[in-house]
Design a protein around this motif. Structure first.
Motif, short mmCIF file in Angstrom:
data_model
loop_
_atom_site.label_atom_id
_atom_site.label_comp_id
_atom_site.label_asym_id
_atom_site.label_seq_id
_atom_site.Cartn_x
_atom_site.Cartn_y
_atom_site.Cartn_z
N ALA A 95 0.83 -1.21 0.00
CA ALA A 95 0.00 0.00 0.00
C ALA A 95 0.86 1.26 0.00
N SER A 96 1.93 1.22 0.79
CA SER A 96 2.83 2.38 0.85
C SER A 96 3.56 2.58 -0.47
N SER A 97 3.99 1.48 -1.09
CA SER A 97 4.73 1.56 -2.34
C SER A 97 3.86 2.13 -3.47
N ILE A 98 2.57 1.79 -3.44
CA ILE A 98 1.65 2.32 -4.45
C ILE A 98 1.33 3.78 -4.16
N ASN A 133 -7.09 -8.50 1.96
CA ASN A 133 -5.82 -7.93 2.42
C ASN A 133 -4.95 -8.94 3.16
N VAL A 134 -5.18 -10.22 2.90
CA VAL A 134 -4.34 -11.28 3.46
C VAL A 134 -3.36 -11.76 2.39
N ASN A 140 -5.10 -2.53 -4.88
CA ASN A 140 -3.75 -2.54 -5.45
C ASN A 140 -3.81 -2.84 -6.95
N LEU A 141 -4.64 -3.81 -7.31
CA LEU A 141 -4.78 -4.18 -8.72
C LEU A 141 -5.35 -3.02 -9.53
N LYS A 142 -6.36 -2.36 -9.02
CA LYS A 142 -6.95 -1.23 -9.75
C LYS A 142 -5.92 -0.12 -9.98
N ALA A 143 -5.10 0.13 -8.95
CA ALA A 143 -4.06 1.15 -9.09
C ALA A 143 -3.06 0.77 -10.17
#
Length: 548
Positions: A95-98, A133-134, A140-143
């Motif tokens: 999440a942070s990397s995105i 989120n496991v 993440n995929l949408k981003a």
């Protein structure tokens, strides 16, 4: 390398410290659907009455996840229990990397996007389509899809696995339908994106620990070759297969999306492929299928020459995959390494489904042993069939071996994992969960007798909840029901705390029986070290016991 631990000079036991991990066993918030409380567990009940115990946090921030709304899981739980500290974990790192765009500025993303643009080929995404989120997160995929379009990619295909395990058992369309609409809205004359294939996560692609390579074979044939039953849309496939099989999402058969009689998204030479799951255990085998020069587990029929990458490095020792988007946590100074440096003899055991958790994950995502002379790992092969059909799993065989090792007197520290609460909990079968808890309890009673006779200490805990929360509940706490009147099953983990019981038959006042409260499962290592007669490292999280 780490230094040897210092003796605390206060605790000395003739027998070993035995860490019993009841995978997926917590304290339920609701009476209805609490498979742990509903089970007849005379041995655990006795230990709660006669031994000091407390509740530990096993989710969210306590195990390195983004927020306390995030369920714990076996991977991060065993990381925490193995290293004695909390590290930012996969979901939080990704999440942070995105958010910072670091992922999209990295070499791997740049390489895969460049490959697709240069060859005018397809960018494929494979992974679990949910917000559990496991293993993954749909956001993440949408981003990544949005960024791919912005970066000039012309064609995207998504190979989407149904969850129904970390989210509601029949929630797939809540993710698939909006996501399909999202892709359709993005598509235009210069960008073509759609779902290309799918199937239940416990049927295709996401096997682990080499338990059932046929799942990976089915995934390969579905995602890569486009072989299998075809449908015009994922919506049609899910509705049709549900009606025909009665299966919940995780058990739905594979499907291929086709147009004009041809699959819309086979994986071909020159394509780029991203496995967007961030958790490693169920990502390694499909990764091997893409990367291994000579694969012996099944016939791939055709192996396309692609640029392949994982969301993260799933195995830091074997460096799998060769390319990945986000650097995993660097977990060092684990409990096992400290114990080896202190010449402590260690024995680790579970069945296949959780063997990697008491070894690889417990050791900070590290394959192999720290010291072959001081450590032994034993794997009991798991049954290859639905767990609700054998809810006792291999707990008796695990207990048999543990008891033999305790009686042999060779080991200073023994750790074991009973997978029942988690693996059977994920089936959503309440009756099977109750059976699994009762079977496990019988074995805990047997181990207790052996450890007590040997003059050892037993620490009983869990990595997260699951079996304690088997029904879906509304916000007001009422059980949700299906149209047929049955309770709506919950197959995901819970946010509930887990137990920690200190069973010490040779106790002689060396520590207070008033255990520290409000701690997380990362306090288990310091506790075990104390009970073995050592001071824990200064940077380890606080022990559950206070030495007198």
């Amino acid at each position: 390398m780490v230094d040897a631990l210092k003796k605390n000079g206060k605790i000395s036991r003739k027998g070993p410290v035995v860490l019993v991990i009841m995978d997926g066993v917590g304290f339920g918030k609701y009476k209805e659907g609490d498979g742990v409380a509903a089970a007849l567990t005379n041995n655990l009940n006795k230990l709660y009455k006669t031994s000091p115990w407390t509740k530990l946090k096993a989710h969210g921030l306590a195990v390195g996840l983004p927020s306390d709304d995030d369920m714990g899981n076996s991977e991060v739980g065993h990381n925490a229990m193995g290293c004695g500290r909390v590290f930012a974990q996969g979901a939080k790192l990704v999440a942070s990397s995105i958010e910072t765009k670091a992922m999209f500025q990295g070499n791997t993303w740049t390489k895969l996007i460049g490959n697709t643009k240069t060859k005018n080929s397809t960018l494929h995404f494979i992974g679990l389509l949910s917000d559990g989120n496991v293993h993954s997160n749909i956001e993440n995929l949408k981003a990544m899809v949005l960024q791919a379009k912005a970066d000039g990619v012309k064609k995207v295909r998504v190979h989407a696995l149904l969850d129904g395990r970390d989210v509601g058992e029949l929630s797939a369309l809540e993710f698939f339908d909006p996501f399909a609409a999202f892709l359709k809205e993005l598509s235009d004359e210069s960008f073509d994106a759609m779902i290309a294939s799918g199937g239940g996560r416990m049927v295709i692609t996401m096997d682990r620990y080499n338990a059932n390579w046929d799942m990976v074979k089915k995934g390969w044939e579905t995602h890569v070759l486009g072989e299998g039953r075809s449908f015009s849309s994922a919506h049609e496939a899910i509705n049709t297969l549900r009606a025909e099989t009665g299966a919940i999402d995780q058990d739905l058969p594979p499907f291929v999306i086709a147009k004009d009689g041809k699959p819309v998204g086979t994986i071909e030479d020159g394509d780029s492929v991203i496995l967007f799951n961030f958790r490693g255990d169920r990502a390694l085998e499909i990764t091997k299928a893409f990367e291994a020069e000579n694969l012996t587990e099944f016939d791939r029929k055709r192996r396309p020459a692609v640029e392949y990458a994982g969301m993260m490095e799933y195995d830091g020792d074997l460096h799998l995959p060769a390319q990945y988007l986000v650097q995993p946590p660097a977990i060092d100074k684990t409990m096992a390494e400290y114990l080896c440096a202190s010449s402590v003899k260690q024995f680790s055991i579970s069945e296949t489904q959780k063997f990697g958790h008491v070894t690889y994950f417990f050791n900070g995502n590290r394959s192999g042993k720290f010291d072959d002379k001081l450590e032994e790992y034993v794997e009991i092969p798991s049954d290859i069939l639905p767990f609700e059909q054998r809810p006792w799993m291999k707990c008796a065989e695990i207990a048999d071996r543990v008891i033999a090792e305790v009686e042999a007197g060779k080991w200073d520290f023994i750790k074991l994992n009973f997978p029942n609460g988690d693996m059977v909990g994920h089936t959503g079968n309440f009756e099977a969960v109750v059976c699994s808890m009762e079977a496990m309890d019988l074995q805990i009673g047997r181990i207790y007798q052996a450890v007590s006779k040997a003059g050892g200490v037993m620490v009983i805990t869990a990595d997260h909840g699951n079996a304690d929360d088997m029904f879906e509940h509304a916000k007001n706490g009422d059980v949700k029901f299906k149209e047929n009147g049955d309770p709506q099953s919950k197959t995901s983990h819970s946010l509930n705390p887990v137990p920690c019981i200190i069973v010490d038959s040779a106790y002689n006042g060396e520590y207070s029986k008033e255990l520290n409260a409000g701690l997380g499962i990362s306090s288990i290592p310091a506790t075990c070290m104390n009970l073995m007669g050592y001071d824990a490292p200064e940077d380890y999280d606080k022990s559950i016991i206070n030495l007198n």
